[in-house]
Design a protein around this motif. Structure first.
Motif, PDB file in Angstrom:
ATOM      1  N   SER A 147       8.999  -7.125   2.845  1.00  0.00           N
ATOM      2  CA  SER A 147      10.413  -7.571   2.243  1.00  0.00           C
ATOM      3  C   SER A 147      10.432  -7.510   0.985  1.00  0.00           C
ATOM      4  N   THR A 148       8.837  -7.592   0.039  1.00  0.00           N
ATOM      5  CA  THR A 148       9.207  -7.468  -1.863  1.00  0.00           C
ATOM      6  C   THR A 148       8.519  -6.995  -2.172  1.00  0.00           C
ATOM      7  N   ILE A 149       8.320  -5.849  -1.068  1.00  0.00           N
ATOM      8  CA  ILE A 149       6.828  -4.597  -2.226  1.00  0.00           C
ATOM      9  C   ILE A 149       7.742  -3.466  -2.050  1.00  0.00           C
ATOM     10  N   PHE A 150       8.236  -3.200  -3.462  1.00  0.00           N
ATOM     11  CA  PHE A 150       8.919  -1.456  -2.965  1.00  0.00           C
ATOM     12  C   PHE A 150       7.930  -0.351  -3.649  1.00  0.00           C
ATOM     13  N   SER A 151       8.616   0.427  -3.940  1.00  0.00           N
ATOM     14  CA  SER A 151       7.214   2.087  -3.859  1.00  0.00           C
ATOM     15  C   SER A 151       8.432   2.748  -4.918  1.00  0.00           C
ATOM     16  N   ARG A 152       7.152   3.125  -6.036  1.00  0.00           N
ATOM     17  CA  ARG A 152       7.953   4.315  -6.665  1.00  0.00           C
ATOM     18  C   ARG A 152       6.383   5.456  -7.173  1.00  0.00           C
ATOM     19  N   LYS A 153       7.520   6.325  -7.009  1.00  0.00           N
ATOM     20  CA  LYS A 153       6.010   7.647  -7.641  1.00  0.00           C
ATOM     21  C   LYS A 153       4.602   7.502  -6.452  1.00  0.00           C
ATOM     22  N   SER A 159       9.390  -0.807   3.649  1.00  0.00           N
ATOM     23  CA  SER A 159       9.472  -0.963   5.422  1.00  0.00           C
ATOM     24  C   SER A 159       9.127  -2.596   5.947  1.00  0.00           C
ATOM     25  N   HIS A 160       8.388  -2.732   6.101  1.00  0.00           N
ATOM     26  CA  HIS A 160       7.125  -3.807   6.554  1.00  0.00           C
ATOM     27  C   HIS A 160       6.851  -4.714   5.276  1.00  0.00           C
TER      28      HIS A 160
END
Length: 73
Positions: free
Chosen positions: A28-34, A25-26
């Protein structure tokens, strides 16, 4: 684990993996998976559909033979 261990690391993703990524959320260009964070990916597949709106965008789907990834450029 130390976060620096995964800098410039190549991991194979399938289309289903892309579709399950969750944005942090904080940032915008970083994502999370597992529980792992990522900010840059590359994919390979066949473009199976496209929609082009001149001077606006192109929307297309990439098929990796498992599922399709919707993309907008």
């Amino acid at each position: 684990m130390d976060a620096l261990q995964f800098v410039n690391t190549h991991i194979k993703f399938l289309a289903i993996d892309f579709l399950t990524l969750k944005p942090i959320s904080h940032k915008s260009t970083i994502f999370s998976r597992k529980g792992r964070h990522l900010s840059c990916t590359k994919t390979m597949g066949i473009v199976v559909s496209r929609f082009f709106k001149p001077n606006r965008f192109i929307k297309f789907d990439i098929d990796d033979s498992i599922s399709c990834i919707p993309c907008i450029l």
